[in-house]
Design a protein around this motif. Sequence first.
Motif, PDB file in Angstrom:
ATOM      1  N   ALA A   1       1.005  -0.902   0.338  1.00 26.99           N
ATOM      2  CA  ALA A   1      -0.258   0.105   0.088  1.00 26.99           C
ATOM      3  C   ALA A   1       0.246   1.243   0.357  1.00 26.99           C
ATOM      4  N   GLY A   2       1.220   1.924  -1.430  1.00 27.00           N
ATOM      5  CA  GLY A   2       2.452   2.905  -1.029  1.00 27.00           C
ATOM      6  C   GLY A   2       3.289   1.733  -1.429  1.00 27.00           C
TER       7      GLY A   2
ATOM      8  N   GLU B   1      -0.062  -0.861 -10.474  1.00 29.78           N
ATOM      9  CA  GLU B   1      -1.044  -0.007  -9.741  1.00 29.78           C
ATOM     10  C   GLU B   1      -2.562  -0.491  -9.831  1.00 29.78           C
ATOM     11  N   VAL B   2      -3.155  -0.558  -8.343  1.00 26.28           N
ATOM     12  CA  VAL B   2      -4.797  -0.292  -8.409  1.00 26.28           C
ATOM     13  C   VAL B   2      -4.853   0.674  -6.974  1.00 26.28           C
ATOM     14  N   THR B   3      -5.777   1.610  -7.706  1.00 32.65           N
ATOM     15  CA  THR B   3      -6.168   2.363  -6.585  1.00 32.65           C
ATOM     16  C   THR B   3      -7.331   1.733  -6.247  1.00 32.65           C
TER      17      THR B   3
ATOM     18  N   THR C   1      -6.175   4.648  -1.179  1.00 38.75           N
ATOM     19  CA  THR C   1      -3.714   3.847  -1.444  1.00 38.75           C
ATOM     20  C   THR C   1      -4.721   3.368  -2.443  1.00 38.75           C
ATOM     21  N   THR C   2      -3.055   3.348  -3.222  1.00 35.62           N
ATOM     22  CA  THR C   2      -2.460   2.490  -3.983  1.00 35.62           C
ATOM     23  C   THR C   2      -1.669   1.104  -4.030  1.00 35.62           C
TER      24      THR C   2
END
Length: 111
Positions: free
Chosen positions: A57-58, A104-106, A86-87
Motif C-alpha cells: 500500500a504505497g 497499480e490499483v487505486t 491508497t494505491t
Amino acid sequence: MKVFGPEPEGKRKHTPVIEAPAKVKKGEWFDVKVVVGKDIAHPNTKEHWIAHISLWAGDFLVAKADLEPEKAASEVIFKVKLEETTTLTAHAYCNLHGLWHSEEVTVEVEE
C-alpha cells in the motif's frame, strides 16, 4: 535487484494481478486477491515456481505469503483495511525469472 513487468494483458505469466474493490469503507476489512499466471499458467514445480507474493500500500508492505513448490498455488487472498485512498501494488518472485511487479490499483476509501 532488477524488477520486471508488468507484462501486456493476455500474456501475463509472471506479472501479479490484483483483484480488489474500487471503493471500500474506512477501517473495514476487505479481500485483495493477487494472482500470478492470470493469462498463462505459471509452472509450479520444484524446478520453477513462484516463491512469494507481497502486497504493498504505497511504500508500506501490507502482507507477504511464502509459497512452496507443488504445494501452494500462485494466488493468495489478503485481508486488508485502509484509512485513506491508497494505491496497491503487488510483487511476485519467480525462482528462475526474478522479481515482477503488478500494475497499480487505486482503492478509494469512503467515510
